[in-house]
Design an enzyme around this catalytic site. Structure first.
Site, PDB file in Angstrom:
ATOM      1  N   LYS A  22       0.823  -1.217   0.000  1.00 27.37           N
ATOM      2  CA  LYS A  22       0.000   0.000   0.000  1.00 27.37           C
ATOM      3  C   LYS A  22       0.857   1.267   0.000  1.00 27.37           C
ATOM      4  CE  LYS A  22      -2.158  -1.154   3.872  1.00 27.37           C
ATOM      5  NZ  LYS A  22      -1.568  -2.468   4.212  1.00 27.37           N
ATOM      6  N   ARG A  76      -9.419   0.447   9.360  1.00 25.38           N
ATOM      7  CA  ARG A  76      -9.027  -0.933   9.650  1.00 25.38           C
ATOM      8  C   ARG A  76     -10.072  -1.673  10.459  1.00 25.38           C
ATOM      9  NH1 ARG A  76      -2.956  -0.106   9.238  1.00 25.38           N
ATOM     10  NH2 ARG A  76      -2.079  -2.176   9.283  1.00 25.38           N
ATOM     11  N   ARG A 125      11.659  -6.340   4.677  1.00 24.54           N
ATOM     12  CA  ARG A 125      11.553  -4.920   5.005  1.00 24.54           C
ATOM     13  C   ARG A 125      12.164  -4.645   6.383  1.00 24.54           C
ATOM     14  NH1 ARG A 125       5.640  -2.204   4.821  1.00 24.54           N
ATOM     15  NH2 ARG A 125       5.437  -2.966   6.945  1.00 24.54           N
ATOM     16  N   ARG A 133      11.702  -0.848  11.689  1.00 26.30           N
ATOM     17  CA  ARG A 133      10.415  -1.048  12.377  1.00 26.30           C
ATOM     18  C   ARG A 133      10.454  -2.317  13.223  1.00 26.30           C
ATOM     19  NH1 ARG A 133       5.288  -0.223   8.475  1.00 26.30           N
ATOM     20  NH2 ARG A 133       4.479  -1.552  10.127  1.00 26.30           N
ATOM     21  N   ARG A 140      -0.302  -9.604  13.134  1.00 24.34           N
ATOM     22  CA  ARG A 140      -0.873  -8.497  12.349  1.00 24.34           C
ATOM     23  C   ARG A 140      -1.757  -9.034  11.223  1.00 24.34           C
ATOM     24  NH1 ARG A 140       4.714  -6.096  11.115  1.00 24.34           N
ATOM     25  NH2 ARG A 140       3.716  -4.811   9.532  1.00 24.34           N
TER      26      ARG A 140
HETATM   27  P1  ADP Z   1       1.341  -2.535   8.068  1.00 28.06           P
HETATM   28  O1  ADP Z   1       0.182  -2.294   7.134  1.00 28.06           O
HETATM   29  O2  ADP Z   1       2.575  -3.021   7.379  1.00 28.06           O
HETATM   30  O3  ADP Z   1       0.986  -3.375   9.259  1.00 28.06           O
HETATM   31  P2  ADP Z   1       1.095   0.144   9.190  1.00 28.06           P
HETATM   32  O4  ADP Z   1       2.182   1.120   9.234  1.00 28.06           O
HETATM   33  O5  ADP Z   1      -0.115   0.466   8.368  1.00 28.06           O
HETATM   34  O6  ADP Z   1       1.801  -1.173   8.650  1.00 28.06           O
HETATM   35  O7  ADP Z   1       0.592  -0.201  10.663  1.00 28.06           O
HETATM   36  C1  ADP Z   1       1.468  -0.556  11.693  1.00 28.06           C
HETATM   37  C2  ADP Z   1       0.689  -0.703  13.006  1.00 28.06           C
HETATM   38  O8  ADP Z   1       0.093   0.572  13.353  1.00 28.06           O
HETATM   39  C3  ADP Z   1      -0.485  -1.672  12.999  1.00 28.06           C
HETATM   40  O9  ADP Z   1      -0.066  -2.994  13.259  1.00 28.06           O
HETATM   41  C4  ADP Z   1      -1.360  -1.098  14.118  1.00 28.06           C
HETATM   42  O10 ADP Z   1      -0.863  -1.445  15.398  1.00 28.06           O
HETATM   43  C5  ADP Z   1      -1.174   0.401  13.975  1.00 28.06           C
HETATM   44  N1  ADP Z   1      -2.206   1.002  13.107  1.00 28.06           N
HETATM   45  C6  ADP Z   1      -2.005   1.605  11.905  1.00 28.06           C
HETATM   46  N2  ADP Z   1      -3.166   2.036  11.385  1.00 28.06           N
HETATM   47  C7  ADP Z   1      -4.139   1.691  12.263  1.00 28.06           C
HETATM   48  C8  ADP Z   1      -5.553   1.828  12.298  1.00 28.06           C
HETATM   49  N3  ADP Z   1      -6.230   2.415  11.284  1.00 28.06           N
HETATM   50  N4  ADP Z   1      -6.227   1.362  13.388  1.00 28.06           N
HETATM   51  C9  ADP Z   1      -5.586   0.778  14.394  1.00 28.06           C
HETATM   52  N5  ADP Z   1      -4.250   0.588  14.428  1.00 28.06           N
HETATM   53  C10 ADP Z   1      -3.530   1.032  13.386  1.00 28.06           C
END
Ligand code: ADP
Length: 188
Positions: A14, A89, A128, A134, A146
């Site tokens: 994404k 999400r 990654r 991260r 996740r």
């Molecule tokens: P990825 O899609 O690779 O897991 P992100 O950077 O989108 O990476 O998200 C990393 C973490 O941030 C998630 O595992 C969650 O803990 C938190 N997070 C991100 N966006 C949301 C959201 N919309 N609602 C709840 N938690 C979120």
């Protein structure tokens, strides 16, 4: 105006695709993961709260996430529209987004779901993790957690957007350009 939800599991590409879409369509990219990492980097109370959830590979509570997203929308007006990456999400987040956009006289125009199978996701995320810094990309258990969170809480968001005729699935495997062209076909 385009308001695109770029949808798909962790590691589906994404963030990478969002960069290209931004440059072609002049949209504002809002990644809730990036916003949380920015807060963590600045040791803010919001960052401190989010960190424990992120490190465990579970979602940050809706009220925290929705408030942060609303602030970001308010501070980055863009008549061309937005790419939402990593948001919504949960169904509650989708309902909140629908209301926030409706109160601004607009709506979600597209949801594009990138499809990548689980083993490929794990390989990509561990790779990654070698360079991203991260912590949630370094540990296979956290990565799989996740993905489970995605399947349980996030994948129903796709169905939420079926009645509005905005949701489409595309193959997320292939070169960056191939995947971008599939996205472009949906947006054009
Ligand atoms: P990825 O899609 O690779 O897991 P992100 O950077 O989108 O990476 O998200 C990393 C973490 O941030 C998630 O595992 C969650 O803990 C938190 N997070 C991100 N966006 C949301 C959201 N919309 N609602 C709840 N938690 C979120």
């Amino acid at each position: 105006m385009i308001n695109l939800i770029l949808f798909g599991p962790p590691g589906s590409g994404k963030g990478t695709q969002a960069k290209t879409i931004v440059s072609k369509f002049g949209l504002t990219h809002i990644s809730t993961g990036d916003l949380f990492r920015y807060e963590i980097g600045n040791d803010t109370p919001l960052g401190l709260k989010a960190k424990e959830y992120m490190d465990a590979g579970v979602l940050v509570p809706d009220e925290v996430t929705i408030g942060m997203l609303e602030n970001k929308l308010n501070s980055t007006p863009n008549e061309n529209g937005y790419i939402f990456d990593g948001f919504p999400r949960t169904i509650a987040q989708a309902e909140a987004l629908d209301e926030l956009l409706q109160s601004r006289g607009t709506k979600v125009t597209h949801l594009i779901a990138l499809q990548v199978d689980e083993e490929e996701l794990v390989v990509r995320l561990l790779k990654r993790g070698e360079t991203s810094g991260r912590p949630d990309d370094r540990n296979e258990e956290v990565i799989r957690k996740r993905i489970v969170e995605y399947e349980n809480k996030t994948s129903p968001v796709y169905e939420h957007y079926i009645p509005t005729n905005t949701a489409a699935k595309i193959d997320g495997v292939g070169s960056l350009e191939d995947v971008f062209n599939r996205i472009y076909d949906q947006l054009a």
